[in-house]
Scaffold this active site. Structure first.
Site, mmCIF file in Angstrom:
data_model
loop_
_atom_site.group_PDB
_atom_site.id
_atom_site.type_symbol
_atom_site.label_atom_id
_atom_site.label_comp_id
_atom_site.label_asym_id
_atom_site.label_seq_id
_atom_site.Cartn_x
_atom_site.Cartn_y
_atom_site.Cartn_z
ATOM 1 C CG HIS A 1 -3.249 -10.242 -14.034
ATOM 2 N ND1 HIS A 1 -2.216 -9.423 -13.642
ATOM 3 C CD2 HIS A 1 -3.936 -10.550 -12.908
ATOM 4 C CE1 HIS A 1 -2.287 -9.241 -12.324
ATOM 5 N NE2 HIS A 1 -3.314 -9.918 -11.860
ATOM 6 C CD GLU B 1 1.558 -8.812 -12.561
ATOM 7 O OE1 GLU B 1 2.248 -8.193 -11.728
ATOM 8 O OE2 GLU B 1 0.686 -9.649 -12.259
ATOM 9 C CE1 TYR C 1 0.019 -5.550 -6.751
ATOM 10 C CE2 TYR C 1 -1.350 -5.794 -4.799
ATOM 11 C CZ TYR C 1 -0.649 -6.353 -5.836
ATOM 12 O OH TYR C 1 -0.626 -7.707 -5.978
ATOM 13 C CG ASP D 1 -6.298 -8.750 -10.782
ATOM 14 O OD1 ASP D 1 -5.946 -9.899 -10.453
ATOM 15 O OD2 ASP D 1 -5.589 -7.745 -10.619
ATOM 16 C CD GLU E 1 1.294 -12.620 -8.240
ATOM 17 O OE1 GLU E 1 0.500 -12.680 -9.208
ATOM 18 O OE2 GLU E 1 1.972 -11.621 -7.992
ATOM 19 N NE ARG F 1 -3.997 -1.868 0.354
ATOM 20 C CZ ARG F 1 -4.341 -1.701 -0.917
ATOM 21 N NH1 ARG F 1 -4.081 -0.590 -1.561
ATOM 22 N NH2 ARG F 1 -4.976 -2.655 -1.550
ATOM 23 C CG HIS G 1 2.894 -13.064 -11.308
ATOM 24 N ND1 HIS G 1 2.527 -11.746 -11.231
ATOM 25 C CD2 HIS G 1 4.127 -13.163 -10.743
ATOM 26 C CE1 HIS G 1 3.509 -11.066 -10.639
ATOM 27 N NE2 HIS G 1 4.484 -11.908 -10.352
ATOM 28 C CG ASP H 1 -1.089 -12.651 -12.973
ATOM 29 O OD1 ASP H 1 -2.003 -13.496 -13.087
ATOM 30 O OD2 ASP H 1 -0.788 -12.116 -11.889
ATOM 31 C CG HIS I 1 -4.780 -13.659 -8.089
ATOM 32 N ND1 HIS I 1 -3.460 -13.455 -7.800
ATOM 33 C CD2 HIS I 1 -5.095 -12.753 -9.039
ATOM 34 C CE1 HIS I 1 -2.994 -12.455 -8.544
ATOM 35 N NE2 HIS I 1 -3.976 -12.003 -9.288
ATOM 36 C CG HIS J 1 0.594 -4.057 -11.206
ATOM 37 N ND1 HIS J 1 -0.411 -4.126 -10.274
ATOM 38 C CD2 HIS J 1 1.189 -5.274 -11.209
ATOM 39 C CE1 HIS J 1 -0.414 -5.336 -9.722
ATOM 40 N NE2 HIS J 1 0.551 -6.050 -10.273
ATOM 41 C CG HIS K 1 4.906 -7.150 -7.361
ATOM 42 N ND1 HIS K 1 4.383 -5.896 -7.554
ATOM 43 C CD2 HIS K 1 4.101 -8.000 -8.037
ATOM 44 C CE1 HIS K 1 3.299 -6.002 -8.332
ATOM 45 N NE2 HIS K 1 3.107 -7.265 -8.645
#
Ligand code: FE
Ligand code: FE
Ligand code: ZN
Length: 277
Positions: free
Chosen positions: A179, A142, A70, A224, A256, A37, A211, A176, A226, A107, A67
């Site tokens: 995705h 990604e 986000y 999206d 993930e 975050r 991924h 991914d 998972h 991303h 990674h």
């Protein structure tokens, strides 16, 4: 033998992640460079990195995947948001040199109010500012599900970004499975066709990591969400086929999938490894 691992928490350091990976029979892992975050990254602990290196060597861990958080939006036209992305990416890439030659995944960003073309220009502009010739890290974009105004849902959008990057030899793609499925690429019915399309538009030599996730939603849903391997719309057979595909089987695979404990990952890794033999 496939090279597979999962997403781990960086909170207790690098050596701890290597120990966790070893405990679930993983030979690679992914981690967030900082709280997903946002926020500040923890200071690098030399002793931790040294311990990590020896554990990794012993366990055959050769490649790890960092990674980006986000919360960054490298496509943002808002100065403050773009500045935050620039700072976070620059700091992360500098820190990555503590573990040279590894992978860093991001991303691409969200267009929010701009056209896709404008967003693509901004993302490429951001990467041209943060990538440096002295960096040893391979920077991955990604493939995205296309939720909201996400850029990177199509192979064409990713190719358009890469095309505009000056140091593009440092740039690759992380595919991914959840995705691309949500984006409308049928990896269940036509994996070969999807890979041919990837090769034609981006080039398979750019594909550096996968991924591996099942999806809670049907093909093209752009959601999206998972699912654990074998509990979603893609299914165990198709995901196992991804790990066994002659064009993919040398790549590192990262789970993930939603699990509360490492046991869930250990089980997925064991089943996927068994099916790949
Ligand atoms: Fe991601
Ligand atoms: Fe992912
Ligand atoms: Zn996702």
């Amino acid at each position: 033998m496939i090279n597979i691992g999962c997403h781990l928490s960086v909170a207790k350091g690098f050596a701890n992640m290597a120990r966790e990976a070893i405990s679930i029979d993983a030979t690679t892992f992914q981690f967030f460079t900082r709280n997903p975050r946002g926020g500040k990254a923890k200071a690098i602990d030399e002793a931790d990195i040294t311990a990590f290196r020896s554990l990794a060597k012993e366990a055959g861990i050769e490649v790890i995947l960092a990674h980006a958080p986000y919360t960054i939006n490298p496509a943002s036209p808002v100065d403050k948001t773009a500045d935050f992305a620039f700072t976070a990416l620059s700091e992360d890439l500098a820190r990555m040199e503590n573990t040279p030659g590894q992978l860093y995944n991001m991303h691409p960003g969200s267009a929010v109010g701009q056209s896709v073309d404008e967003a693509v220009e901004r993302i490429a502009g951001m990467l041209n500012r943060v990538l440096r010739p002295e960096h040893s890290t391979t920077f991955l974009l990604e493939t995205m599900a296309g939720k909201g105004t996400e850029v990177g849902r199509t192979f064409e959008e990713l190719a358009a970004i890469i095309e505009r990057i000056e140091l593009s030899e440092k740039v690759g793609v992380c595919l991914d499975t959840c995705h691309v499925w949500d984006a409308g690429y049928d990896i269940v019915g036509n994996l070969d066709g999807v890979l041919e399309e990837f090769d034609r538009i981006i080039g398979l030599s750019r594909l550096k990591a996968v991924h591996l996730n099942d999806s809670k939603n049907p093909l093209g849903a752009r959601k999206d969400r998972h699912a654990p391997i074998g509990e979603g719309c893609i299914g165990f057979k198709a995901l196992s086929a991804v790990t066994c595909h002659p064009l993919l089987r040398k790549l590192p695979f990262y789970l993930e999938t939603p699990h509360d404990t490492l046991d869930g990952y250990a089980d997925e890794i064991a089943r996927l490894k068994a099916a790949s033999e």
